[in-house]
Design an enzyme around this catalytic site. Structure first.
Site, PDB file in Angstrom:
ATOM      1  N   THR A   1      18.472  -1.248   4.590  1.00  0.00           N
ATOM      2  CA  THR A   1      19.269  -0.719   3.515  1.00  0.00           C
ATOM      3  C   THR A   1      18.982  -1.473   2.225  1.00  0.00           C
ATOM      4  O   THR A   1      18.541  -2.605   2.247  1.00  0.00           O
ATOM      5  CB  THR A   1      20.752  -0.903   3.910  1.00  0.00           C
ATOM      6  OG1 THR A   1      20.977  -0.260   5.155  1.00  0.00           O
ATOM      7  CG2 THR A   1      21.697  -0.354   2.884  1.00  0.00           C
TER       8      THR A   1
ATOM      9  N   GLY B   1      23.219  -3.315   8.573  1.00  0.00           N
ATOM     10  CA  GLY B   1      23.792  -2.856   9.828  1.00  0.00           C
ATOM     11  C   GLY B   1      25.224  -3.310  10.045  1.00  0.00           C
ATOM     12  O   GLY B   1      26.068  -3.270   9.147  1.00  0.00           O
TER      13      GLY B   1
END
Length: 567
Positions: A376, A459
């Site tokens: 991300t 995560g």
């Protein structure tokens, strides 16, 4: 000299174990100073993307314009974490209305892919790569939705910096090169990946120039044709044909039907600070649950890095994550009792399960009744008008599924791996359903005014990271940069809301980053914690804080390639 050396050695041994750096300012964990600027600030995981955001605001763009421009640049520069084949979530502070707005820009599973198809293939869980975990990418839709409400410049202007860098090239940064190199062996088998994301079959090296003319062309089509160029035009038709040719299910109709949605952020008050997250399908409310469980405890007196600090954090995380596994899902299929889950009363009830002496080995989810009434990049931007954007965007697992349609220059996400192949599970696979999402932006206000826009990518580390940043700022008195640089805790092993969803039965594992004293490690072991050392899974942080004297304060993750800068 020998006696002097012994004295110095004794002094080192007796020095506070938590001082990881010799900062003359007395901030032991800060790798560098906070960034201060009077007008605007941007913090991203890539210095060039940060500069793109600042250039946009200097040219009259809003914080949203700048965030879109930086996100587009990051899709090119950091394809190991994000891109237009992934999803997007954002929280925006609008100074015109003194209100927070949330956007859930996540996509749904293909309508033609059924649970029976997975069963026919003999699969017990969804594979991490290839065509099966691919869901509709929501990032481009998110850009246009945010821009329609808060943009000042045209989308063509916002995308131009990324287009230029894609054509002319840019040098690859160190951490990105490392993860790119790790991804190539796993993903090269999938059609289109090697042709578009390697140099002669290998990842680009640190400092090597990377160009992506295919992505430049795709972004130009979006700039010229708007949102529908991606979801209903030639790009969608190319994606459709690619999946038909490669045993996939994502279709033109899936793309054309996509729509993200504006959502109301939800909050809890932690020691006078209102902390805001987005409701499920993401995992943001786990941070709120952990904060509620910790609030009754005097963490300040225990001190950062103490056995009590780490133990209480881990136990609160276990309780929140048990609820995460049971309740967090696409609310269109499985509504969660959000108001009750983030209430103080519920936290008091669940907090009774925490013992100061022993670690929990198994945790059942709570049974809250509804009150009446989800790798991300993270970036944050603030402009001179007071608008602040907290934005997170991801391909999910590193470079995503590996599925790279020809000529488009991006990889589709593999977010569908988060589904469970059981019809009776909250995150059980179904056509047209949003998977559980890990990516979460965060925001905090004080007395109804903006205080902090921040996030920690990575995560299940994300809600854990959100909480640790806030504890560092509020309970332990760190500054904005120090709060991110301080060593982190990660608990692993809780029951997961996705995949095979194996229940925790052994208390899981506590990962401690370098910097915690050995006395704390031993005390945790005595309480029954399994403590291990892990290098790398502690997330990536960016933050912007409102300076009460005017302007902004910025901080960026020392574990990544990023930069906070302003003007």
């Amino acid at each position: 000299m020998k006696a002097r050396a012994l004295v110095l050695w004794a002094a080192l041994l007796s020095a506070p174990a938590l001082h990881a750096a010799d900062r003359i300012t007395g901030q032991p964990f800060a790798t560098r100073s906070e960034v201060h600027a009077p007008h605007a600030m941007a913090a991203t995981s890539h210095p060039l993307a940060t500069q793109v955001a600042l250039d946009v605001m200097k040219a009259g763009g809003s914080a949203v314009d700048a965030a879109i421009a930086a996100n587009a640049a990051l899709g090119l520069m950091e394809p190991t974490g994000n891109g237009i084949g992934g999803d997007l979530f954002a929280i925006v502070w609008d100074p015109a209305t003194n209100k927070l707005h949330g956007y859930n820009g996540s996509g749904r599973s293909p309508k033609s892919l059924t649970l029976a198809e997975f069963e026919r293939r003999g699969l017990t869980d969804i594979p991490p790569h290839g065509p099966l975990p691919v869901t509709v990418p929501g990032a481009v839709d998110g850009w246009f939705a945010l821009h329609a409400r808060f943009g000042k410049r045209t989308m063509a202007q916002n995308l131009q910096p990324a287009i230029r860098y894609a054509r002319e090239g840019h040098p690859v940064h160190e951490v990105i090169a490392y993860y790119w190199d790790r991804s190539v062996p796993r993903l090269s088998k999938w059609p289109g990946f090697s042709e578009q994301f390697t140099i002669d079959g290998r990842a680009p090296r640190t400092g090597e120039t990377w160009k992506n003319p295919n992505l430049a062309n795709t972004l130009q089509q979006i700039a010229d044709g708007g949102r529908d160029a991606f979801y209903k035009g030639d790009i969608a038709r190319t994606i459709d044909a690619y999946f038909k040719a490669n045993d996939g299910f994502l279709s033109y109709d899936d793309l054309a039907a996509h729509a993200g949605e504006w959502v109301d952020p939800v909050s809890t008050n932690y020691r006078g600070v209102e902390v805001w997250e987005l409701p499920p399908s993401g995992q943001g409310i786990a941070a709120l649950q952990i904060l509620n469980l910790l609030e009754p405890h005097d963490l300040k007196s225990y001190g950062f890095g103490s056995p009590e600090h780490v133990h209480l954090f881990v136990e609160a995380k276990k309780l929140a994550f048990a609820d995460r596994a049971r309740w967090y899902a696409d609310p269109a299929f499985h509504p969660a009792p959000v108001a009750r889950l983030i209430s103080k009363d519920y936290a008091r009830e669940r907090g009774k399960l925490i013992s100061m002496e022993r670690a929990l080995r198994e945790v059942q989810p709570g049974t809250p009744k509804q009150l009446d009434e989800g790798d991300t990049i993270y970036l944050t931007v603030a402009d001179r008008e007071g608008m602040m954007v907290s934005l997170i965007q991801s391909n999910y697992r590193g470079m995503g599924s590996g599925m790279a349609p020809p000529g488009l220059g991006f990889i589709l996400q593999d977010r569908g791996e988060q589904f469970v192949l059981r019809a009776d599970h909250p995150n059980g696979y179904a056509p047209g359903k949003r998977p559980f999402h890990t990516i979460i932006p965060a925001f905090a206000t004080k007395d109804g005014k903006p205080w902090l826009s921040f996030g920690v990518m990575g995560g299940a580390m994300q809600p854990q990271g959100h909480v640790q940043i806030l504890l560092n700022l509020i309970d332990f008195g760190m500054n904005l940069q120090e709060a991110g640089d301080a060593p982190r805790i990660q608990h692993d092993g809780s029951t997961e809301p996705a995949g095979q969803a194996v229940a925790m039965h052994d208390g899981g594992e506590v990962d401690l980053e370098t910097g915690f004293p050995y006395e704390t490690v031993r005390a945790l072991m005595r309480k029954g914690h399994s403590v291990r050392f892990a290098d790398g899974p502690y997330g990536g942080y960016q933050a912007i804080m409102v300076n009460p004297h005017g302007g902004y304060v910025g901080a960026s993750e020392s574990r990544k390639d990023g930069q906070a800068a302003g003007y």
